[in-house]
Write a protein that holds these residues in place. Structure first.
Motif, short mmCIF file in Angstrom:
data_model
loop_
_atom_site.label_atom_id
_atom_site.label_comp_id
_atom_site.label_asym_id
_atom_site.label_seq_id
_atom_site.Cartn_x
_atom_site.Cartn_y
_atom_site.Cartn_z
N ASN A 46 -3.15 -6.25 -8.05
CA ASN A 46 -2.37 -5.40 -8.94
C ASN A 46 -2.74 -5.60 -10.40
OD1 ASN A 46 -0.83 -3.98 -7.04
ND2 ASN A 46 0.56 -5.69 -6.81
N THR A 47 -3.24 -6.78 -10.76
CA THR A 47 -3.68 -7.02 -12.12
C THR A 47 -4.83 -6.09 -12.49
OG1 THR A 47 -3.06 -9.34 -11.89
CG2 THR A 47 -4.57 -8.79 -13.69
N TYR A 48 -5.68 -5.80 -11.54
CA TYR A 48 -6.85 -4.96 -11.78
C TYR A 48 -6.65 -3.50 -11.36
CZ TYR A 48 -9.12 -9.42 -12.49
OH TYR A 48 -9.45 -10.66 -12.97
N THR A 49 -5.46 -3.15 -10.90
CA THR A 49 -5.17 -1.78 -10.49
C THR A 49 -4.65 -1.00 -11.68
OG1 THR A 49 -4.61 -2.51 -8.25
CG2 THR A 49 -3.84 -0.34 -8.91
N ARG A 50 -5.33 0.08 -12.01
CA ARG A 50 -4.91 0.91 -13.14
C ARG A 50 -4.01 2.05 -12.68
NH1 ARG A 50 -9.69 2.88 -16.36
NH2 ARG A 50 -9.64 0.77 -17.15
N ASN A 51 -4.36 2.69 -11.55
CA ASN A 51 -3.60 3.86 -11.11
C ASN A 51 -3.73 4.01 -9.59
OD1 ASN A 51 -1.98 6.05 -11.42
ND2 ASN A 51 -3.47 7.30 -12.51
N VAL A 52 -2.63 4.46 -8.97
CA VAL A 52 -2.61 4.74 -7.53
C VAL A 52 -2.03 6.14 -7.36
CG1 VAL A 52 -1.70 4.04 -5.29
CG2 VAL A 52 -2.25 2.30 -6.99
N ILE A 53 -2.82 7.04 -6.76
CA ILE A 53 -2.39 8.43 -6.61
C ILE A 53 -2.63 8.87 -5.17
CG2 ILE A 53 -2.77 10.81 -7.36
CD1 ILE A 53 -3.90 9.67 -9.97
N LEU A 54 -1.64 9.56 -4.60
CA LEU A 54 -1.78 10.13 -3.26
C LEU A 54 -1.92 11.64 -3.40
CD1 LEU A 54 -1.67 9.60 -0.16
CD2 LEU A 54 0.76 10.12 -0.31
N LYS A 55 -3.06 12.16 -2.96
CA LYS A 55 -3.29 13.61 -2.95
C LYS A 55 -3.55 14.02 -1.51
CE LYS A 55 -5.21 14.11 -7.57
NZ LYS A 55 -6.40 14.45 -8.36
N THR A 58 -5.13 11.52 1.14
CA THR A 58 -6.13 10.64 0.57
C THR A 58 -5.51 9.83 -0.56
OG1 THR A 58 -7.87 12.25 1.07
CG2 THR A 58 -8.40 10.52 -0.52
N LEU A 59 -5.70 8.52 -0.51
CA LEU A 59 -5.18 7.61 -1.52
C LEU A 59 -6.31 7.29 -2.50
CD1 LEU A 59 -2.88 5.78 -2.53
CD2 LEU A 59 -3.80 3.99 -1.05
N TYR A 60 -6.09 7.61 -3.76
CA TYR A 60 -7.05 7.31 -4.81
C TYR A 60 -6.54 6.10 -5.59
CZ TYR A 60 -8.99 11.93 -3.88
OH TYR A 60 -9.56 13.02 -3.28
N VAL A 61 -7.36 5.05 -5.65
CA VAL A 61 -6.98 3.83 -6.35
C VAL A 61 -8.01 3.59 -7.45
CG1 VAL A 61 -6.52 1.38 -6.14
CG2 VAL A 61 -5.99 2.90 -4.24
N GLU A 62 -7.53 3.52 -8.68
CA GLU A 62 -8.39 3.28 -9.83
C GLU A 62 -8.31 1.80 -10.18
OE1 GLU A 62 -8.86 5.01 -14.34
OE2 GLU A 62 -7.65 6.10 -12.90
N LEU A 63 -9.45 1.13 -10.13
CA LEU A 63 -9.52 -0.31 -10.38
C LEU A 63 -10.37 -0.59 -11.63
CD1 LEU A 63 -10.22 -1.33 -6.69
CD2 LEU A 63 -8.08 -1.68 -7.91
N THR A 64 -10.03 -1.67 -12.34
CA THR A 64 -10.78 -2.02 -13.55
C THR A 64 -11.88 -3.03 -13.26
OG1 THR A 64 -9.17 -3.75 -14.06
CG2 THR A 64 -8.80 -1.59 -15.04
#
Length: 98
Positions: A46-55, A58-64
């Motif tokens: 979670n420290t490196y997770t910027r955004n979590v979106i469900l479309k 499909t789950l889109y996870v933005e990581l740093t």
């Protein structure tokens, strides 16, 4: 026009109908998936997770972190299984890590 429920209907049935009539399920799923991601992945991810979106499904996870993204890409099937088990139904069918 919505079907009228009788006075013997349970609160659960009434809520299900409200969700169905007002098409609220996608929004509820989005919030539920975000909560499941936080609970299942822990503080390290979670420290490196910027955004979590469900479309859709499909789950889109933005990581740093590119290293973490590569590491998680090996366990996509496990992530999908864990999230769906947490939600008690099949919501996520694919995960895209960015």
């Amino acid at each position: 026009m919505a079907k009228r429920l009788n006075n013997d209907s349970s609160i659960g049935d009434v809520l299900k109908q409200i969700i169905q009539v007002n098409k609220l399920q996608p929004g509820i799923d989005d919030v539920s998936v975000k909560d499941a991601w936080k609970n299942l992945m822990g503080n390290g991810v979670n420290t490196y997770t910027r955004n979590v979106i469900l479309k859709g499904s499909t789950l889109y996870v933005e990581l740093t972190s590119a290293v973490l993204r590569e590491e998680l890409s090996y366990g996509k099937a496990k992530i999908i299984k864990m999230i769906n088990e947490e939600l008690r139904r099949e919501v996520v069918k694919d995960v895209v890590l960015r």
